[in-house]
Enzyme design. Structure first.
Site, PDB file in Angstrom:
ATOM      1  N   ASP A   1       0.919  -1.178  -0.018  1.00 54.07           N
ATOM      2  CA  ASP A   1       0.129   0.100   0.048  1.00 54.07           C
ATOM      3  C   ASP A   1       0.648   1.261  -0.029  1.00 54.07           C
ATOM      4  O   ASP A   1       1.674   1.437   0.959  1.00 54.07           O
ATOM      5  CB  ASP A   1      -0.921  -0.091   1.129  1.00 54.07           C
ATOM      6  CG  ASP A   1      -2.069   1.039   1.365  1.00 54.07           C
ATOM      7  OD1 ASP A   1      -2.121   1.759   0.211  1.00 54.07           O
ATOM      8  OD2 ASP A   1      -2.910   1.111   2.284  1.00 54.07           O
TER       9      ASP A   1
ATOM     10  N   ASP B   1      -2.673   2.636  -5.989  1.00 48.03           N
ATOM     11  CA  ASP B   1      -1.815   2.641  -5.192  1.00 48.03           C
ATOM     12  C   ASP B   1      -1.801   1.555  -4.175  1.00 48.03           C
ATOM     13  O   ASP B   1      -1.008   1.484  -3.122  1.00 48.03           O
ATOM     14  CB  ASP B   1      -2.087   3.926  -4.254  1.00 48.03           C
ATOM     15  CG  ASP B   1      -3.377   3.762  -3.734  1.00 48.03           C
ATOM     16  OD1 ASP B   1      -4.334   3.068  -4.032  1.00 48.03           O
ATOM     17  OD2 ASP B   1      -3.441   4.674  -2.609  1.00 48.03           O
ATOM     18  N   GLU B   2      -2.416   0.382  -4.540  1.00 46.78           N
ATOM     19  CA  GLU B   2      -2.181  -0.886  -3.533  1.00 46.78           C
ATOM     20  C   GLU B   2      -2.543  -2.175  -4.458  1.00 46.78           C
ATOM     21  O   GLU B   2      -3.251  -2.263  -5.464  1.00 46.78           O
ATOM     22  CB  GLU B   2      -3.177  -0.786  -2.492  1.00 46.78           C
ATOM     23  CG  GLU B   2      -4.625  -0.813  -2.576  1.00 46.78           C
ATOM     24  CD  GLU B   2      -5.390  -0.726  -1.491  1.00 46.78           C
ATOM     25  OE1 GLU B   2      -5.106  -1.434  -0.689  1.00 46.78           O
ATOM     26  OE2 GLU B   2      -6.421  -0.012  -1.334  1.00 46.78           O
TER      27      GLU B   2
END
Length: 360
Positions: A14, A108-109
């Site tokens: 993350d 983003d993860e």
């Protein structure tokens, strides 16, 4: 109770304050300052906030006006999704050097199944350290990670040592970890469910574990069975490398509220052009078009229609958009309009996973 193997090695990576960190990466003058991505000092909604801004209570989905009240020195920067996608692709390229079993959750993860990996590294924890170091050295951004036997625990673990940290929950630690975990830290348990659990005297995983399956299902429906299993460390959802896109959307928040439907049609024309671009870029068509309307009092409404055939071009679907707008009279001024396509022509790919005994 001891969990029985074989187990998988799952990493949840993350990125730390991704949008804000990208802004600071591209403009070093913003490093160390309280910034909000999206919106403006006058109106709009915060998409993301730097950790410096979060200390003042600024967070995503908060109105820009309230964010500015909480943090008077807050700096607003514009979103740049093309830049975010570019960096996200570079990050994923690093992931794929370790495993093909990568399941992106967003820009983003992502989950990585490194049970069997391209580096032949037996330690998922060391792989996570290496990946995080490479992201920083090669791109300049920091990431956190969680490592455990399934996606649920890895996701929870990645939040423990944020920012710029990681946490491993070894197989023999899973049951004790979940028993002590506050229920509001269980991934997927939101504010409403947390409040309901508190009212029932359920504050930790240990409290949750005391409830029989039948009672949890009576209280929470199908989710009750999910809670029953995850608190026992049972979560068999595999890392799906071919995640299915369920919708494609485009929307716009206006600098001034609009009340004329003629002006709304003009704005929707522009939004529809952007939606068409995104549909073509992803080589996707859809059957269900949805109009999203957010009014000046922040109430929201959606209107949808499903067509018998797939559409992609604006000239095909915009008549449906007009129909949806005029379906019901607008009685309040509007601050945001959005369009989205659902019921896409993507095909589901069957999941694949392996289980092996390993050391963390």
């Amino acid at each position: 109770m001891e969990l029985l193997g074989p187990f998988r090695k799952i990493i949840h990576v993350d990125m730390d304050a991704f949008y804000a960190s990208v802004a600071q990466l591209d403009n070093p003058e913003l490093i160390g300052k309280a910034i909000a991505v999206g919106g403006s000092a006058e109106r709009g909604v915060v998409s993301a906030a730097s950790y410096e801004a979060r200390k003042f209570g600024v967070k995503s989905a908060m109105s820009s006006f309230l964010a500015k009240q909480k943090c008077p020195h807050l700096i607003f920067v514009k979103t740049d999704f093309e830049r975010y996608k570019e960096i996200s692709q570079r990050i994923r390229a690093i992931f794929y050097e370790y495993t093909d079993l990568v399941e992106p959750l967003s820009l983003d993860e992502a989950y990585l199944d490194v049970t069997e990996n391209k580096k032949g590294n037996l330690s998922a924890s060391l792989i996570a350290v290496e990946i995080r170091k490479r992201i920083y050295d090669e791109i300049g951004l920091r990431a956190s990670a969680g490592i455990s036997i399934n996606k649920f625990i890895a996701k929870v673990a990645s939040d423990i040592n944020k920012p710029n940290g990681q946490k491993t929950i070894n197989p023999e630690e899973v049951i004790e970890f979940l028993a002590a975990l506050p229920v509001n830290k269980f991934y997927g348990v939101g504010k409403v469910t947390t409040a309901k659990m508190y009212n029932l005297g359920i504050f930790t995983g240990n409290d949750l574990k005391k409830k029989p399956l039948e009672e949890l299902m009576k209280l929470f429906g199908k989710s009750g069975a999910h809670y029953y299993h995850i608190v026992r460390g049972i979560h068999n959802s595999a890392v799906k490398p071919n995640r299915i896109r369920k919708s494609i959307a485009a929307e716009r928040t206006f600098s001034e509220n609009i009340s004329s439907e003629i002006f709304m049609i003009e704005r929707l024309e522009q939004i529809a052009e952007e939606l068409e671009r995104r549909m073509k870029k992803t080589d996707t068509k859809g059957k269900t078009i949805t109009l999203k309307i957010k009014y000046s009092d922040f109430t929201q409404q959606t209107r949808s229609k499903t067509m018998p055939h797939f559409m992609q071009a604006k000239k095909e679907f915009f008549p449906v958009v007009s129909e949806l707008l005029y379906q019901q009279k607008i009685t309040n001024s509007v601050r945001l309009l959005g369009l989205s396509f659902g019921n896409l022509d993507t095909e589901e790919v069957l999941p694949f996973w392996v289980q092996l005994k390993f050391d963390f």
